[in-house]
Design a protein around this motif. Structure first.
Motif, short mmCIF file in Angstrom:
data_model
loop_
_atom_site.label_atom_id
_atom_site.label_comp_id
_atom_site.label_asym_id
_atom_site.label_seq_id
_atom_site.Cartn_x
_atom_site.Cartn_y
_atom_site.Cartn_z
N ALA A 138 -5.77 0.03 -4.20
CA ALA A 138 -6.82 -0.09 -5.20
C ALA A 138 -6.46 0.83 -6.36
N PRO A 139 -6.09 0.29 -7.51
CA PRO A 139 -5.58 1.14 -8.61
C PRO A 139 -6.65 2.06 -9.18
N LEU A 140 -6.21 3.23 -9.60
CA LEU A 140 -7.09 4.22 -10.22
C LEU A 140 -7.04 4.14 -11.74
N GLY A 141 -6.20 3.27 -12.27
CA GLY A 141 -6.03 3.13 -13.71
C GLY A 141 -4.77 2.34 -13.97
N ASP A 142 -4.30 2.38 -15.20
CA ASP A 142 -3.09 1.65 -15.55
C ASP A 142 -1.88 2.23 -14.81
N ILE A 143 -1.05 1.33 -14.30
CA ILE A 143 0.19 1.72 -13.64
C ILE A 143 1.34 1.21 -14.51
N PRO A 144 2.20 2.10 -14.99
CA PRO A 144 3.24 1.69 -15.95
C PRO A 144 4.25 0.73 -15.36
N ARG A 145 4.82 -0.11 -16.21
CA ARG A 145 5.89 -1.00 -15.80
C ARG A 145 7.10 -0.18 -15.34
N MET A 146 7.70 -0.65 -14.27
CA MET A 146 8.87 0.03 -13.69
C MET A 146 8.55 1.49 -13.36
N GLY A 147 7.28 1.76 -13.12
CA GLY A 147 6.86 3.12 -12.80
C GLY A 147 7.44 3.61 -11.49
N GLU A 148 7.50 4.93 -11.36
CA GLU A 148 8.03 5.56 -10.15
C GLU A 148 6.93 5.72 -9.11
N ILE A 149 7.24 5.39 -7.88
CA ILE A 149 6.33 5.59 -6.75
C ILE A 149 6.99 6.57 -5.79
N ARG A 150 6.35 7.70 -5.56
CA ARG A 150 6.82 8.67 -4.57
C ARG A 150 5.92 8.57 -3.35
N LEU A 151 6.54 8.24 -2.22
CA LEU A 151 5.81 8.01 -0.99
C LEU A 151 5.94 9.23 -0.08
N TYR A 152 4.84 9.57 0.61
CA TYR A 152 4.84 10.71 1.54
C TYR A 152 4.12 10.29 2.83
N LEU A 153 4.46 10.99 3.92
CA LEU A 153 3.75 10.74 5.18
C LEU A 153 3.54 12.05 5.93
N ARG A 154 2.53 12.02 6.81
CA ARG A 154 2.31 13.13 7.71
C ARG A 154 1.70 12.58 9.00
N LEU A 155 1.72 13.39 10.04
CA LEU A 155 1.16 13.00 11.33
C LEU A 155 -0.18 13.70 11.53
N THR A 156 -1.12 13.00 12.15
CA THR A 156 -2.44 13.56 12.42
C THR A 156 -2.84 13.26 13.86
N LEU A 157 -3.68 14.13 14.40
CA LEU A 157 -4.20 13.95 15.75
C LEU A 157 -5.31 14.96 16.00
N GLY A 158 -6.50 14.46 16.30
CA GLY A 158 -7.60 15.33 16.70
C GLY A 158 -7.93 16.42 15.70
N GLY A 159 -7.94 16.11 14.42
CA GLY A 159 -8.26 17.10 13.41
C GLY A 159 -7.08 17.94 12.95
N ARG A 160 -5.94 17.79 13.61
CA ARG A 160 -4.74 18.51 13.20
C ARG A 160 -3.89 17.60 12.31
N ALA A 161 -3.23 18.19 11.34
CA ALA A 161 -2.38 17.41 10.43
C ALA A 161 -1.12 18.20 10.12
N SER A 162 0.01 17.52 10.14
CA SER A 162 1.28 18.17 9.83
C SER A 162 1.46 18.30 8.32
N GLU A 163 2.58 18.86 7.93
CA GLU A 163 2.94 18.93 6.51
C GLU A 163 3.28 17.53 6.01
N TRP A 164 3.16 17.35 4.68
CA TRP A 164 3.59 16.09 4.07
C TRP A 164 5.10 16.08 3.94
#
Length: 230
Positions: free
Chosen positions: A65-91
């Motif tokens: 769901a976009p938050l505003g205009d997204i530029p053409r050929m724009g860069e997307i940096r993807l991150y992930l982390r693990l979660t369990l029972g209220g605990r969360a790892s680093e991104w």
């Protein structure tokens, strides 16, 4: 391999953990609440299976769901982390991609973005007389540095290039040249999750990848106290 915390390793070992993703696009952060789906394909080997001499671009399909205009050929940096029972790892970084196409749903206005990592930029013809003048044959290390600069990435410091040379490339693309260099080293070039150009050789695979592991937890399969080799 990525350096991860003890918490990350602990969560990864628990089969009940969940994976949370976020994306940063044009300075805006999209959390799990804005992302409907995310799929990354491609990587070390081509679709045909195990091989050397490759330089394969990864693809991203991201619906949000976009938050505003997204530029053409724009860069997307993807991150992930693990979660369990209220605990969360680093991104952790999970890839850098550039938007190729987009499609907006008429009613929900959800946006589906499709993109590739920087390896796709290497599909251009390598030889540019204004940038690649010099003596031929050229040292492979020099060639890798120049190609990385052309596609706008850094060379990963783990990349080790032997003192071989590459011949005059004629109309070869940069990706074809990288494939030739990779084959000479028994490996493949990839763009890492941090967005750097890395030569990944079979000789550089960590020792633990030679062991049999459980499919769910990744734990070692033991015969008594002995780990089994593949």
């Amino acid at each position: 391999m990525k350096a991860t915390s003890a918490l990350y390793k602990s969560l990864l070992a628990d089969k009940n953990h969940a994976t949370e993703i976020k994306a940063v696009i044009a300075g805006r952060e999209y959390g799990q609440d804005r992302i409907a789906s995310c799929c990354v394909t491609g990587g070390l080997f081509a679709e045909s299976g195990w091989s050397i001499g490759g330089a394969v671009a990864r693809e991203l399909q991201l619906k949000l769901a976009p938050l505003g205009d997204i530029p053409r050929m724009g860069e997307i940096r993807l991150y992930l982390r693990l979660t369990l029972g209220g605990r969360a790892s680093e991104w952790l970084p999970a890839g850098v991609f550039y938007i190729d196409t987009r499609a907006e749903e008429a009613v929900s206005h959800m946006l589906t973005l499709h993109g590739y990592d920087a390896m796709l930029k290497a599909e251009a013809v390598w030889l540019d007389p204004t940038q690649d003048a010099g003596e031929w044959p050229m040292a492979m290390r020099t060639a890798v540095n120049r190609i990385a600069a052309r596609i706008g990435v850094e060379v990963d410091p783990r990349t080790s290039i032997l003192p071989y040379t590459v011949e005059y490339p004629n109309d070869y693309t940069m990706r074809e040249a990288l494939g030739f260099i990779a084959a000479a080293h028994g490996g493949n070039f990839i763009i890492t999750d941090a967005g750097r150009l890395l030569l990944h050789t079979t000789a550089a695979l960590p020792a633990e990848t030679n062991f049999l592991v459980e499919s769910e937890t990744g734990g070692a399969i033991l015969l008594g106290e002995v780990r089994l080799l593949v």
